[in-house]
Design an enzyme around this catalytic site. Sequence first.
Site, PDB file in Angstrom:
ATOM      1  N   HIS A 112      16.675  33.616  -8.844  1.00 39.19           N
ATOM      2  CA  HIS A 112      16.852  32.904 -10.125  1.00 39.19           C
ATOM      3  C   HIS A 112      16.470  31.433  -9.943  1.00 39.19           C
ATOM      4  CE1 HIS A 112      19.157  30.827 -13.298  1.00 39.19           C
ATOM      5  NE2 HIS A 112      18.964  31.927 -13.992  1.00 39.19           N
TER       6      HIS A 112
ATOM      7  N   ASP B  80      19.218  36.164 -20.726  1.00 35.32           N
ATOM      8  CA  ASP B  80      19.542  34.829 -20.205  1.00 35.32           C
ATOM      9  C   ASP B  80      20.689  34.187 -20.985  1.00 35.32           C
ATOM     10  OD1 ASP B  80      19.419  32.855 -18.293  1.00 35.32           O
ATOM     11  OD2 ASP B  80      17.369  32.241 -18.728  1.00 35.32           O
TER      12      ASP B  80
ATOM     13  N   HIS C 239      24.751  35.254 -17.521  1.00 33.25           N
ATOM     14  CA  HIS C 239      25.528  34.382 -16.646  1.00 33.25           C
ATOM     15  C   HIS C 239      26.936  34.097 -17.157  1.00 33.25           C
ATOM     16  CE1 HIS C 239      21.680  33.813 -14.729  1.00 33.25           C
ATOM     17  NE2 HIS C 239      21.175  33.293 -15.813  1.00 33.25           N
TER      18      HIS C 239
HETATM   19 MN    MN Z   1      19.193  32.396 -16.111  1.00 31.29          MN
END
Ligand code: MN
Length: 329
Positions: A167, A290, A10
């Site tokens: 998500h 992540d 991200h």
């Molecule tokens: Mn995530």
Amino acid sequence: MLNKVALEEHFAIDDTLQDSAGFVPGSYWEELRRRLLDITDDRLKLMDTHGIELTLLSLNAPAIQAIPDRQRAVETARKANDALAAECARHPDRFRGFAALPMQDPDAAAEELRRCVEDLGFVGALVNGFSQDEDRSGGHEPLYYDLPEYRPFWAETARLDVPFYLHPRNPLPEDSRIYDGHPWLLGPTWAFAQETAVHALRLMASGLFDEHPGLQIVLGHLGEGIPAMLWRIDHRNAWVEVPPAYPAQRKLVDYFTENFHLTTSGNFRTQTLIDAMMELGSDRIMFSTDWPFENIDHAADWFDSASISEVDRIKIGSSNARRLFKLED
Ligand code: MN
């Protein structure tokens, strides 16, 4: 392992940065903030150090999904996607993009996905769970994508032939009473998985995949608990003969094994990976970290030495993602 692909990774733009502030203690916010805004400094160095050749980037959460003003959701999604496209263009061999989508407005979401795939070269969409729309109960009604108004959006996703990454996000406060007095259960500890698993099960049971058998959904965190529960979902009270309780035509295991893929994001546990492999096979599981909420070294050090076959390591670490997202084309 070299040449890995990672796909739950991200970044943030200024407009969405604060959405991530609550997920670490205040003393860690400066570090998380720096990680979210960085694309080509530490992130690229960590990718080099830990054998990640290619990262598929996505916006932080809940971001667009939690903007109840439709127009602002549309504009912020476009802004984030344009910023991501510019970063990908600078390093096309290291970064590819997932579209952020204003799902509050199904037509606008379909058009933004088309723009991102056909004009910006993105590989799919990553959406942070249900959306809020101020025209629906002032934004206090979670909009799940099994609702009938999303069928044209799914038709466009199927036509574009790109995966959709579902998500997590936290449930709305009014839907969180089960966590009252136990805020530690919110977020990645438990509520993310519960929320996302239910959303995925709603999609499976809705008949969506009977209508669009080619649709491919990606779940993170080794399946948000679904692999461990799937048999029970399909076999409860097996001695009682009752008509099907949902619109879909088949058992949920059929959709899970034909329309879903999992990633290892934030769940670096060999026992759990092997359970997912036994339910789904190693062709539908993909490495992810992540970042920046989890560390790239924690993910890569675990995965590179996990007790699985080298054939499976290559599939999960690299070749499955390259095939699903057509990364070599
Ligand atoms: Mn995530």
